[in-house]
Scaffold this active site. Structure first.
Site, PDB file in Angstrom:
ATOM      1  N   THR A 160      -9.650  -1.517   4.490  1.00 14.41           N
ATOM      2  CA  THR A 160     -10.083  -1.718   3.109  1.00 14.41           C
ATOM      3  C   THR A 160     -10.572  -3.107   3.002  1.00 14.41           C
ATOM      4  O   THR A 160     -10.741  -3.994   4.018  1.00 14.41           O
ATOM      5  CB  THR A 160      -8.621  -1.217   2.356  1.00 14.41           C
ATOM      6  OG1 THR A 160      -8.932  -1.527   1.007  1.00 14.41           O
ATOM      7  CG2 THR A 160      -7.501  -2.012   2.728  1.00 14.41           C
ATOM      8  N   ASN A 209     -14.758   3.218   4.946  1.00 14.14           N
ATOM      9  CA  ASN A 209     -13.204   3.031   4.754  1.00 14.14           C
ATOM     10  C   ASN A 209     -12.337   3.985   5.887  1.00 14.14           C
ATOM     11  O   ASN A 209     -11.255   3.937   5.720  1.00 14.14           O
ATOM     12  CB  ASN A 209     -12.892   3.400   3.206  1.00 14.14           C
ATOM     13  CG  ASN A 209     -12.782   4.776   2.849  1.00 14.14           C
ATOM     14  OD1 ASN A 209     -13.516   5.807   3.682  1.00 14.14           O
ATOM     15  ND2 ASN A 209     -12.120   5.559   2.098  1.00 14.14           N
ATOM     16  N   LYS A 226     -14.519  -3.661   4.705  1.00 12.14           N
ATOM     17  CA  LYS A 226     -15.452  -2.374   4.630  1.00 12.14           C
ATOM     18  C   LYS A 226     -16.684  -2.472   4.980  1.00 12.14           C
ATOM     19  O   LYS A 226     -17.388  -1.003   5.685  1.00 12.14           O
ATOM     20  CB  LYS A 226     -15.325  -1.699   3.062  1.00 12.14           C
ATOM     21  CG  LYS A 226     -13.893  -1.033   2.906  1.00 12.14           C
ATOM     22  CD  LYS A 226     -13.859  -0.475   1.356  1.00 12.14           C
ATOM     23  CE  LYS A 226     -12.722  -0.037   1.034  1.00 12.14           C
ATOM     24  NZ  LYS A 226     -12.714   0.473  -0.447  1.00 12.14           N
ATOM     25  N   ASP A 251     -14.257   7.015  -0.045  1.00 11.33           N
ATOM     26  CA  ASP A 251     -14.182   6.626  -1.224  1.00 11.33           C
ATOM     27  C   ASP A 251     -15.396   7.415  -2.226  1.00 11.33           C
ATOM     28  O   ASP A 251     -15.076   7.910  -3.369  1.00 11.33           O
ATOM     29  CB  ASP A 251     -14.522   5.215  -1.526  1.00 11.33           C
ATOM     30  CG  ASP A 251     -13.446   4.380  -1.069  1.00 11.33           C
ATOM     31  OD1 ASP A 251     -12.379   4.825  -1.152  1.00 11.33           O
ATOM     32  OD2 ASP A 251     -13.789   3.173  -0.794  1.00 11.33           O
ATOM     33  N   GLY A 271     -17.537  -2.684  -3.499  1.00  7.68           N
ATOM     34  CA  GLY A 271     -17.496  -1.534  -2.699  1.00  7.68           C
ATOM     35  C   GLY A 271     -17.049  -0.442  -3.439  1.00  7.68           C
ATOM     36  O   GLY A 271     -17.839   0.542  -3.161  1.00  7.68           O
ATOM     37  N   SER A 331       0.700  -1.237  -0.215  1.00  7.05           N
ATOM     38  CA  SER A 331       0.133   0.087  -0.063  1.00  7.05           C
ATOM     39  C   SER A 331       0.874   1.267   0.081  1.00  7.05           C
ATOM     40  O   SER A 331       1.926   1.252   0.548  1.00  7.05           O
ATOM     41  CB  SER A 331      -0.791   0.098   1.263  1.00  7.05           C
ATOM     42  OG  SER A 331      -1.603   1.381   1.354  1.00  7.05           O
ATOM     43  N   TYR A 365      -5.999   1.795  -9.952  1.00  4.93           N
ATOM     44  CA  TYR A 365      -4.807   2.694  -9.601  1.00  4.93           C
ATOM     45  C   TYR A 365      -3.568   1.823  -9.704  1.00  4.93           C
ATOM     46  O   TYR A 365      -2.490   2.684  -9.748  1.00  4.93           O
ATOM     47  CB  TYR A 365      -4.917   3.827  -8.757  1.00  4.93           C
ATOM     48  CG  TYR A 365      -5.055   3.041  -7.272  1.00  4.93           C
ATOM     49  CD1 TYR A 365      -6.459   2.602  -6.771  1.00  4.93           C
ATOM     50  CD2 TYR A 365      -3.919   2.977  -6.422  1.00  4.93           C
ATOM     51  CE1 TYR A 365      -6.419   1.969  -5.760  1.00  4.93           C
ATOM     52  CE2 TYR A 365      -3.962   2.305  -5.345  1.00  4.93           C
ATOM     53  CZ  TYR A 365      -5.119   1.908  -4.805  1.00  4.93           C
ATOM     54  OH  TYR A 365      -5.026   1.464  -3.599  1.00  4.93           O
ATOM     55  N   GLY A 370     -19.168  -2.694 -12.406  1.00  4.31           N
ATOM     56  CA  GLY A 370     -18.896  -3.271 -11.425  1.00  4.31           C
ATOM     57  C   GLY A 370     -19.474  -2.769 -10.067  1.00  4.31           C
ATOM     58  O   GLY A 370     -19.586  -1.512  -9.678  1.00  4.31           O
ATOM     59  N   ALA A 371     -20.042  -3.483  -9.140  1.00  7.98           N
ATOM     60  CA  ALA A 371     -21.098  -3.105  -8.426  1.00  7.98           C
ATOM     61  C   ALA A 371     -20.552  -3.713  -6.922  1.00  7.98           C
ATOM     62  O   ALA A 371     -21.296  -3.784  -6.101  1.00  7.98           O
ATOM     63  CB  ALA A 371     -22.584  -3.872  -8.681  1.00  7.98           C
ATOM     64  N   GLY A 375      -7.730   6.183 -11.933  1.00  7.16           N
ATOM     65  CA  GLY A 375      -7.942   5.928 -10.349  1.00  7.16           C
ATOM     66  C   GLY A 375      -6.931   6.593  -9.483  1.00  7.16           C
ATOM     67  O   GLY A 375      -7.288   6.532  -8.117  1.00  7.16           O
TER      68      GLY A 375
HETATM   69  P1  NAD Z   1     -15.190  -5.993  -5.293  1.00  6.20           P
HETATM   70  O1  NAD Z   1     -14.372  -7.208  -5.381  1.00  6.20           O
HETATM   71  O2  NAD Z   1     -15.967  -5.503  -4.032  1.00  6.20           O
HETATM   72  O3  NAD Z   1     -16.247  -5.780  -6.531  1.00  6.20           O
HETATM   73  C1  NAD Z   1     -15.728  -5.795  -7.790  1.00  6.20           C
HETATM   74  C2  NAD Z   1     -16.944  -6.101  -8.607  1.00  6.20           C
HETATM   75  O4  NAD Z   1     -16.796  -6.455 -10.006  1.00  6.20           O
HETATM   76  C3  NAD Z   1     -17.686  -7.543  -8.296  1.00  6.20           C
HETATM   77  O5  NAD Z   1     -19.121  -7.338  -7.878  1.00  6.20           O
HETATM   78  C4  NAD Z   1     -17.520  -8.469  -9.505  1.00  6.20           C
HETATM   79  O6  NAD Z   1     -18.644  -9.344  -9.522  1.00  6.20           O
HETATM   80  C5  NAD Z   1     -17.367  -7.539 -10.531  1.00  6.20           C
HETATM   81  N1  NAD Z   1     -16.899  -7.808 -11.802  1.00  6.20           N
HETATM   82  C6  NAD Z   1     -15.495  -8.600 -11.713  1.00  6.20           C
HETATM   83  N2  NAD Z   1     -14.966  -8.853 -13.054  1.00  6.20           N
HETATM   84  C7  NAD Z   1     -16.173  -8.205 -13.852  1.00  6.20           C
HETATM   85  C8  NAD Z   1     -16.391  -8.139 -15.162  1.00  6.20           C
HETATM   86  N3  NAD Z   1     -15.482  -8.455 -16.188  1.00  6.20           N
HETATM   87  N4  NAD Z   1     -17.262  -7.441 -15.563  1.00  6.20           N
HETATM   88  C9  NAD Z   1     -18.453  -6.962 -14.831  1.00  6.20           C
HETATM   89  N5  NAD Z   1     -18.281  -7.093 -13.327  1.00  6.20           N
HETATM   90  C10 NAD Z   1     -17.204  -7.807 -12.890  1.00  6.20           C
HETATM   91  O7  NAD Z   1     -13.871  -4.950  -5.701  1.00  6.20           O
HETATM   92  P2  NAD Z   1     -14.134  -3.201  -5.108  1.00  6.20           P
HETATM   93  O8  NAD Z   1     -13.617  -3.193  -3.731  1.00  6.20           O
HETATM   94  O9  NAD Z   1     -15.005  -2.757  -5.322  1.00  6.20           O
HETATM   95  O10 NAD Z   1     -12.781  -2.657  -6.097  1.00  6.20           O
HETATM   96  C11 NAD Z   1     -12.792  -2.796  -7.417  1.00  6.20           C
HETATM   97  C12 NAD Z   1     -11.705  -2.019  -7.975  1.00  6.20           C
HETATM   98  O11 NAD Z   1     -11.575  -0.639  -7.506  1.00  6.20           O
HETATM   99  C13 NAD Z   1     -10.362  -2.524  -7.475  1.00  6.20           C
HETATM  100  O12 NAD Z   1      -9.583  -2.557  -8.496  1.00  6.20           O
HETATM  101  C14 NAD Z   1      -9.796  -1.512  -6.606  1.00  6.20           C
HETATM  102  O13 NAD Z   1      -8.252  -1.559  -6.281  1.00  6.20           O
HETATM  103  C15 NAD Z   1     -10.305  -0.215  -7.023  1.00  6.20           C
HETATM  104  N6  NAD Z   1     -10.282   0.779  -6.003  1.00  6.20           N
HETATM  105  C16 NAD Z   1      -9.915   1.935  -5.987  1.00  6.20           C
HETATM  106  C17 NAD Z   1     -10.053   3.034  -5.375  1.00  6.20           C
HETATM  107  C18 NAD Z   1      -9.378   4.201  -5.501  1.00  6.20           C
HETATM  108  O14 NAD Z   1      -9.147   4.959  -4.730  1.00  6.20           O
HETATM  109  N7  NAD Z   1      -9.025   4.548  -6.901  1.00  6.20           N
HETATM  110  C19 NAD Z   1     -10.842   2.584  -3.886  1.00  6.20           C
HETATM  111  C20 NAD Z   1     -11.344   1.399  -4.111  1.00  6.20           C
HETATM  112  C21 NAD Z   1     -11.125   0.325  -4.854  1.00  6.20           C
END
Ligand code: NAD
Length: 287
Positions: free
Chosen positions: A68, A93, A72, A108, A135, A16, A229, A132-133, A250
């Site tokens: 994280t 978070n 969360k 977030d 967190g 991290s 990111y 992507g649904a 990101g």
């Molecule tokens: P998560 O595992 O909670 O959710 C991911 C979702 O994506 C799941 O519901 C999964 O079913 C879905 N998914 C996976 N592959 C898919 C596809 N090909 N098509 C459609 N849906 C798909 O993960 P998260 O915590 O929500 O994190 C998601 C991304 O966001 C990660 O890469 C994480 O590093 C990034 N993130 C970035 C920040 C930031 O500050 N930029 C903050 C939090 C998370």
């Protein structure tokens, strides 16, 4: 001078950038500040043990914690109160200890909102597709609707998850605000009339390269925001730029969520431009 002791609770958080991002900003502001990693794997604590970590951190004089994956949502039941954003998203978070009480926030949401305001200024946001649904997607979807998006289409390979998030957002923003759309053929149609795409799946991260949708589907005036990111330049963003779409990486969300947490912990507004510069340096070093 008081010292701020804060930490990050999560799994696999060794790489991290949060400790250096927070500590460099505190040093620049003349604050004494220590940011520790509380890695579940290193501590041998299961994710549902996050409540015990909170009790320990409070007893050890921590000012607060960032939370994280995968804690969360799990942390929510251990808190004394929630900010409105955290309550609406159902995830936290950032925890601030205040007179022995643990208060949950979701930076977030605020971090993504500011990333869009500053990184996509002036871009139309009426209709947005959220891919992507999980967190991060929930936080981004909530932030978009709060900022004026009126039509959010949520897509996830797990359609039930997309439906649950859309339902939660409808309850907060009204019946027409959000709906779940099937992944697959329908995605192209949805993108056709959309102003923007927010990508919130882990696809494109170092360990899971590639894109979650066919790059041919991207064309201006659609803008593309990637929440991934690490790396900052994902395949999705490269493809979007090559096709002439406006993009947002990101990194901005990562920095602004950290800046918002820093301000909650210290009460001191950080210099966000300096944090963005530091993040860019650390991210290029970590590559
Ligand atoms: P998560 O595992 O909670 O959710 C991911 C979702 O994506 C799941 O519901 C999964 O079913 C879905 N998914 C996976 N592959 C898919 C596809 N090909 N098509 C459609 N849906 C798909 O993960 P998260 O915590 O929500 O994190 C998601 C991304 O966001 C990660 O890469 C994480 O590093 C990034 N993130 C970035 C920040 C930031 O500050 N930029 C903050 C939090 C998370």
């Amino acid at each position: 001078m008081a010292e701020y002791l804060v930490g990050l609770v999560g799994r696999g958080i060794g790489p991290s950038l949060s400790p250096s991002l927070h500590e460099r900003e505190a040093t620049a502001l003349g604050l004494r500040y220590r940011y520790r990693l509380l890695d579940l794997d290193v501590l041998g604590v299961p994710a549902r043990g996050v409540g015990g970590l909170l009790v320990r951190a409070l007893a050890e004089g921590y000012r607060g914690l960032n939370i994280t994956h995968p804690c969360k949502q799990l942390v929510v039941e251990h808190l004394d109160s929630l900010s409105a954003d955290a309550e609406a998203v159902g995830a936290v978070n950032t925890v601030v200890f205040d007179g022995g009480r643990a208060v949950g926030h979701n930076t977030d949401v605020t971090g993504f909102a500011r990333a869009v305001r500053t990184g996509l200024a002036g871009a139309a946001q009426r209709r947005v597709v959220l891919l992507g649904a999980g967190g991060a997607g929930a936080a981004a979807g909530y932030a978009l609707l709060a900022a004026g998006t009126s039509d959010l289409e949520v897509v996830d390979v797990d359609h039930g998850r997309a439906g649950a998030l859309a339902g939660r957002l409808r309850r907060r923003f009204g019946e027409r605000a959000a709906r779940a759309v099937e992944a697959g053929a329908e995605l192209g149609e949805r993108l056709n009339g959309a102003d923007g795409l927010v990508h919130a799946t882990p696809t494109g991260m170092a360990g899971t390269p590639g894109t979650a949708l066919r790059p041919e589907l991207l064309r201006p005036p659609l803008w593309v925001a990637d929440l991934v990111y690490r790396p900052l330049r994902t395949e999705l963003l490269r493809a979007a730029r090559a096709r002439g779409c406006r993009t947002l990486d990101g990194g901005r969300m990562a920095v602004h969520q950290a800046a918002d947490a820093f301000e909650l912990f210290t009460g001191t507004p950080p210099d966000r431009c300096r944090m963005l510069r530091h993040f860019a340096e650390e991210a290029s070093r970590a590559r």
